[in-house]
Every structure is written in C-alpha cells, then in structure tokens.
Design a protein around this motif. Sequence first.
Motif, PDB file in Angstrom:
ATOM      1  N   THR A 133     -15.212  11.336   3.654  1.00  0.00           N
ATOM      2  CA  THR A 133     -15.254  10.550   2.426  1.00  0.00           C
ATOM      3  C   THR A 133     -13.987   9.725   2.221  1.00  0.00           C
ATOM      4  O   THR A 133     -13.977   8.788   1.434  1.00  0.00           O
ATOM      5  CB  THR A 133     -15.490  11.470   1.217  1.00  0.00           C
ATOM      6  OG1 THR A 133     -14.594  12.586   1.311  1.00  0.00           O
ATOM      7  CG2 THR A 133     -16.916  11.993   1.209  1.00  0.00           C
ATOM      8  N   THR A 134     -12.908  10.096   2.933  1.00  0.00           N
ATOM      9  CA  THR A 134     -11.662   9.318   2.885  1.00  0.00           C
ATOM     10  C   THR A 134     -11.173   9.107   4.314  1.00  0.00           C
ATOM     11  O   THR A 134     -11.110  10.061   5.103  1.00  0.00           O
ATOM     12  CB  THR A 134     -10.574  10.069   2.089  1.00  0.00           C
ATOM     13  OG1 THR A 134     -11.006  10.224   0.739  1.00  0.00           O
ATOM     14  CG2 THR A 134      -9.249   9.300   2.091  1.00  0.00           C
ATOM     15  N   GLY A 135     -10.808   7.849   4.628  1.00  0.00           N
ATOM     16  CA  GLY A 135     -10.288   7.562   5.970  1.00  0.00           C
ATOM     17  C   GLY A 135      -8.999   6.766   5.892  1.00  0.00           C
ATOM     18  O   GLY A 135      -8.889   5.834   5.092  1.00  0.00           O
ATOM     19  N   ASP A 151     -12.621  -4.245   2.783  1.00  0.00           N
ATOM     20  CA  ASP A 151     -13.756  -4.726   1.992  1.00  0.00           C
ATOM     21  C   ASP A 151     -15.024  -3.916   2.314  1.00  0.00           C
ATOM     22  O   ASP A 151     -15.803  -3.586   1.419  1.00  0.00           O
ATOM     23  CB  ASP A 151     -13.961  -6.218   2.302  1.00  0.00           C
ATOM     24  CG  ASP A 151     -14.893  -6.854   1.306  1.00  0.00           C
ATOM     25  OD1 ASP A 151     -14.634  -6.747   0.093  1.00  0.00           O
ATOM     26  OD2 ASP A 151     -15.910  -7.440   1.739  1.00  0.00           O
ATOM     27  N   ILE A 152     -15.224  -3.605   3.588  1.00  0.00           N
ATOM     28  CA  ILE A 152     -16.400  -2.809   3.983  1.00  0.00           C
ATOM     29  C   ILE A 152     -16.314  -1.409   3.380  1.00  0.00           C
ATOM     30  O   ILE A 152     -17.298  -0.888   2.852  1.00  0.00           O
ATOM     31  CB  ILE A 152     -16.533  -2.793   5.529  1.00  0.00           C
ATOM     32  CG1 ILE A 152     -17.029  -4.164   6.001  1.00  0.00           C
ATOM     33  CG2 ILE A 152     -17.466  -1.680   6.000  1.00  0.00           C
ATOM     34  CD1 ILE A 152     -16.981  -4.377   7.503  1.00  0.00           C
ATOM     35  N   CYS A 153     -15.132  -0.796   3.417  1.00  0.00           N
ATOM     36  CA  CYS A 153     -14.959   0.519   2.766  1.00  0.00           C
ATOM     37  C   CYS A 153     -15.277   0.397   1.281  1.00  0.00           C
ATOM     38  O   CYS A 153     -15.991   1.240   0.712  1.00  0.00           O
ATOM     39  CB  CYS A 153     -13.526   1.031   2.932  1.00  0.00           C
ATOM     40  SG  CYS A 153     -13.070   1.452   4.605  1.00  0.00           S
ATOM     41  N   ALA A 154     -14.733  -0.659   0.655  1.00  0.00           N
ATOM     42  CA  ALA A 154     -14.936  -0.843  -0.790  1.00  0.00           C
ATOM     43  C   ALA A 154     -16.426  -0.933  -1.099  1.00  0.00           C
ATOM     44  O   ALA A 154     -16.926  -0.277  -2.012  1.00  0.00           O
ATOM     45  CB  ALA A 154     -14.216  -2.105  -1.261  1.00  0.00           C
ATOM     46  N   GLN A 158     -16.688   4.153   0.519  1.00  0.00           N
ATOM     47  CA  GLN A 158     -15.750   5.116   1.099  1.00  0.00           C
ATOM     48  C   GLN A 158     -14.340   4.846   0.568  1.00  0.00           C
ATOM     49  O   GLN A 158     -13.972   3.707   0.306  1.00  0.00           O
ATOM     50  CB  GLN A 158     -15.734   5.002   2.632  1.00  0.00           C
ATOM     51  CG  GLN A 158     -14.976   6.159   3.287  1.00  0.00           C
ATOM     52  CD  GLN A 158     -14.828   5.981   4.798  1.00  0.00           C
ATOM     53  OE1 GLN A 158     -14.491   4.903   5.268  1.00  0.00           O
ATOM     54  NE2 GLN A 158     -15.068   7.035   5.547  1.00  0.00           N
ATOM     55  N   ARG A 159     -13.565   5.910   0.434  1.00  0.00           N
ATOM     56  CA  ARG A 159     -12.167   5.741   0.045  1.00  0.00           C
ATOM     57  C   ARG A 159     -11.385   5.417   1.320  1.00  0.00           C
ATOM     58  O   ARG A 159     -11.174   6.273   2.161  1.00  0.00           O
ATOM     59  CB  ARG A 159     -11.635   7.015  -0.619  1.00  0.00           C
ATOM     60  CG  ARG A 159     -10.259   6.816  -1.237  1.00  0.00           C
ATOM     61  CD  ARG A 159      -9.749   8.020  -1.990  1.00  0.00           C
ATOM     62  NE  ARG A 159     -10.582   8.341  -3.127  1.00  0.00           N
ATOM     63  CZ  ARG A 159     -11.572   9.197  -3.109  1.00  0.00           C
ATOM     64  NH1 ARG A 159     -11.864   9.857  -2.001  1.00  0.00           N
ATOM     65  NH2 ARG A 159     -12.293   9.428  -4.184  1.00  0.00           N
ATOM     66  N   GLY A 160     -10.982   4.148   1.438  1.00  0.00           N
ATOM     67  CA  GLY A 160     -10.319   3.720   2.675  1.00  0.00           C
ATOM     68  C   GLY A 160      -8.863   3.383   2.422  1.00  0.00           C
ATOM     69  O   GLY A 160      -8.526   2.719   1.442  1.00  0.00           O
ATOM     70  N   LEU A 161      -7.990   3.875   3.297  1.00  0.00           N
ATOM     71  CA  LEU A 161      -6.587   3.458   3.291  1.00  0.00           C
ATOM     72  C   LEU A 161      -6.422   2.685   4.590  1.00  0.00           C
ATOM     73  O   LEU A 161      -6.632   3.240   5.678  1.00  0.00           O
ATOM     74  CB  LEU A 161      -5.652   4.670   3.247  1.00  0.00           C
ATOM     75  CG  LEU A 161      -5.774   5.564   2.009  1.00  0.00           C
ATOM     76  CD1 LEU A 161      -6.780   6.678   2.211  1.00  0.00           C
ATOM     77  CD2 LEU A 161      -4.431   6.178   1.650  1.00  0.00           C
ATOM     78  N   TYR A 208      -6.837   1.300  -0.392  1.00  0.00           N
ATOM     79  CA  TYR A 208      -5.382   1.224  -0.482  1.00  0.00           C
ATOM     80  C   TYR A 208      -4.798   0.521   0.749  1.00  0.00           C
ATOM     81  O   TYR A 208      -5.213   0.805   1.881  1.00  0.00           O
ATOM     82  CB  TYR A 208      -4.786   2.643  -0.549  1.00  0.00           C
ATOM     83  CG  TYR A 208      -5.297   3.456  -1.722  1.00  0.00           C
ATOM     84  CD1 TYR A 208      -4.599   3.485  -2.925  1.00  0.00           C
ATOM     85  CD2 TYR A 208      -6.484   4.169  -1.629  1.00  0.00           C
ATOM     86  CE1 TYR A 208      -5.074   4.227  -4.001  1.00  0.00           C
ATOM     87  CE2 TYR A 208      -6.973   4.909  -2.694  1.00  0.00           C
ATOM     88  CZ  TYR A 208      -6.264   4.929  -3.882  1.00  0.00           C
ATOM     89  OH  TYR A 208      -6.751   5.656  -4.955  1.00  0.00           O
ATOM     90  N   PRO A 209      -3.807  -0.355   0.531  1.00  0.00           N
ATOM     91  CA  PRO A 209      -3.138  -0.970   1.680  1.00  0.00           C
ATOM     92  C   PRO A 209      -2.079  -0.030   2.254  1.00  0.00           C
ATOM     93  O   PRO A 209      -1.459   0.733   1.517  1.00  0.00           O
ATOM     94  CB  PRO A 209      -2.463  -2.196   1.055  1.00  0.00           C
ATOM     95  CG  PRO A 209      -2.194  -1.798  -0.357  1.00  0.00           C
ATOM     96  CD  PRO A 209      -3.269  -0.831  -0.763  1.00  0.00           C
TER      97      PRO A 209
END
Length: 453
Positions: A133-135, A151-154, A158-161, A208-209
């Motif tokens: 769920t987070t990568g 953008d794809i995670c958003a 999914q919670r993407g960093l 998150y960046p």
Amino acid sequence: MENIVKVFKGTGFSSLSAQEIEILENHLFCIDGKGMIVKRLAPSDSSYQSTLQAAKDEQKLIELKEGQYLLPGFIDLHIHAPQWAQSGTALDIPLYQWLNTYTFPLEAKFEDTAFAKKVYAHLVDTLLANGTTTGLYFATVHEEASYLLADICARKGQRGLVGKVVMDDAEQNPADYRDEDTESALADTERFIQRVKALQAETVQGVYPVVTPRFVPCCTDEALAGLGKLAEKYDVHVTSHCSESDWEHGYVKERFGKHDTQVLNDFGLLRDKSVMAHCNFLSDADAATFKETGTAIAHCPISNAYFANSVIPIKQFHEQGVEVGLGTDLSGGYDPSVYSAIRQAVISSRMLEDGVDTKKAPEERGTDHSRITVKEAFYFATVGGGESVRLPIGRLAEQYAFDAQVIDTTVAQASMPIFDENEPLEDIFQKLLYLTKRENIVSVWVQGKQINE
Ligand code: GUN
Ligand code: FE
C-alpha cells in the motif's frame, strides 16, 4: 457515528513490537472520512454491540467472511520502478556489470513517457495486488517520467514516495543516461519536489517527493552537497544506496577515505526522513550515526543474496536502535511481493546464524544472535517501514491510516491448509505470512479506500 464512514468487522493481526503481535479477534475498526482508524473495539468493550448495531443500521458495516483475515498493508522501502521491465533477468552478473549492460540502457528508455506510463501503471497495479500500500520508489533521471510515476500512484490510490534519480558525474555515467550537468540535476530535482508537493495536496493518501542521489559513485561532490541542501530546505525524504557491495563500498573508501555513511552524513543526506538501501557493510560507528540522525535501513534480503553475496545482521542493527523496513529492490530482487522479502529475510538470517559453512563444527559456524522470526520480519514490513518514513502507517490501530489487505484463506486455486476450525490464531498468522499468494489478497485498502474493486 457521524464522523465514521465505514466499520470493518473481522479478525486482524498487527505488530506491537518486533517480538509481539496483537491478535485482534472479531474487532471493529471504525474509519473516518479521512481514512484514519479513529476507534478500534474488542468484543469485550462496552460500546462494541451498540457500534455494531449502528454500523448495520447506517449501512456502514463491512464484514469479513469466514476464513478471511485482515493484515496491515505492506510498505516496500526500496523499489526501482523502471526495472520492473527487466525483473527476473540478468541476476547472474555482478552489480557493476549489471548496471552498465542492462540497467542503465533500460532506464534510458524512460525518456519516452509513453513507455514509462505502460511500465509504471503495470507495476503499481501489480504492487497493490500484492498488498503493497506504500512504496518508496527510485524512478529515473528524467523529471517528466518521474513525475508521471508520482501521478500514477496518486491516481491509483497508492501512497507513493518518489525520487527523480540524480546521476550527474560525467566520468562515471554513460553519456546517454545521466543528468546533463550538476546544475540541471539540482534544478530538475527542485522543480520535481515542488510539482510533487502540489500533487500531494490533491490526494487523500499522500504522494511525496524524495531527494534521490542514486549512490555516491554516480554523483559529484557538488551534487551531493546541493541535494543535502534541498532536503533541508523542503524537509523531504531522502533515499540512496549505502555500502551495498564490496565494489561500491571500496570505491567510496578510495574516493573519500571514509565509509558511505560518513560521506552521506557530511553532505547532509542522513536525516530523520532518510532511508538507505542495503547497508551491508555498516560498522558499529556507522550504525550509531544512523541511529543519531534517525536514518533507517531498507533491508533487501533477496538482492543482497545476488549482488552483495551477503546477509546483514539486521537483528543486531535493529537492537542498536536503527529503524528497519523491508525492500524488494526490484529488479535486483526479482519478486514484487513483500511477502517474498519477509520470507527471505527469515531464511537468510537463519543461514547467517547457523548454516554458513557445514564443514565447520557447529560451534564455529555463523554469527550468533542473528536469526529473526517471522514476527520480526512482519514488524519490518509494517511498523518498521512506517516509522522509517515517519508516517502513521503500518498498524491496525487508532490514529493510523486504514491501509489494509484482506487475505482469504479459502479462495479456489490457492486455499490454505487449515483443517482444524479451532486452529490457534497465532498459527493462522504464520500461515498467512508464509503461504499467501496474490490470489489470496482479495481486497486492498489505502487510507480507507478500496483500491482493487
Ligand atoms: N546501486 C546503484 N544503482 C543500483 C540499482 O539500480 N540497484 C541496486 N541493487 N543497486 C544499485
Ligand atoms: Fe536498489
């Protein structure tokens, strides 16, 4: 009940500590409009029955079926998103050769955003289907394709960093795959941070960046210093590889006369939101620096076996106070599933403790106090990952995001060997971690929202 939008009823498992799990039998998990668990009730709690009744009356109840169990969503702390396209290949050559003959030419193709979109969409779907769920992702040097991944995670929930990778050293990197120069590497990173922060505001789960020097050998001193300043200016996450292989560790020692840890720290890259992958050759002093700065280790047991030929004493680092999470390290690790990382973390640790060289007498073998249990590996995949990135994720507990996976032990084609209806839940928990396949993961939730409908 006004602030509660969903109530889950079922049996779940959550880590309390590296040694202990909570068995949450027939609990209610009450979720608010922001996707947070605001109340967790056991059947013995006085408001359990009234909450259950209200949830039914207000059609907010989601009830797990017999044979289904709830686990926290997994956190994968180290993924090279572009390398999904080569997963499972080229694992029989050393890191340096692998990077130059396979990986850099593949990553260069991500200048083409249409290609990037195809690979990244497939990857994010695959990870979610496997319960991640987070990568925490490395993208490529390309700002546009890196933004596309965020953008794809958003959009997929999914919670993407996500990090735009920096590789600015013209001597060390191929001419057709590197940042144009140091100045543009830093300018692109800064713009990327600003763009992803703007995107973050549009999501419920957060993207998150991440400041991402690929590793010390790819970067000039000026770039490393500039990235340290950007991390401080924007207070963002930082990730990189640290002391991964003999070759890489030796290169850094020759260039700086120090270990990676000290070099990264000197450039301001070890901060309380830093996550460093591998860390196979950390000294005790390096581990103390990790602890002091709040830097976490992304433990990648599968790729460590291939590229570092090593097993790290992760238990000892964790007991020294360093936070630890797990990483698949796609595609240095071949498997997108964090379940596989959990299993390999346990297996590798057993070999480190007992089984390194069977020609030696038992008392001369291995490294004492190294083996971890499946509970510890589960802790790293959930709570440890969440604490590493400083987000309220990884527990089925109040004040945590409802990030969860429903495991069905009875699905056709992948049913689990559970024959005793009174089998202890402690044993069921272990079966879930060792036997769950993608087919068993029947629903995945991020920040209270079902992702795979
Ligand atoms: N070190 C620098 N780049 C990489 C990478 O892509 N994968 C692994 N495993 N190690 C690296
Ligand atoms: Fe890696």
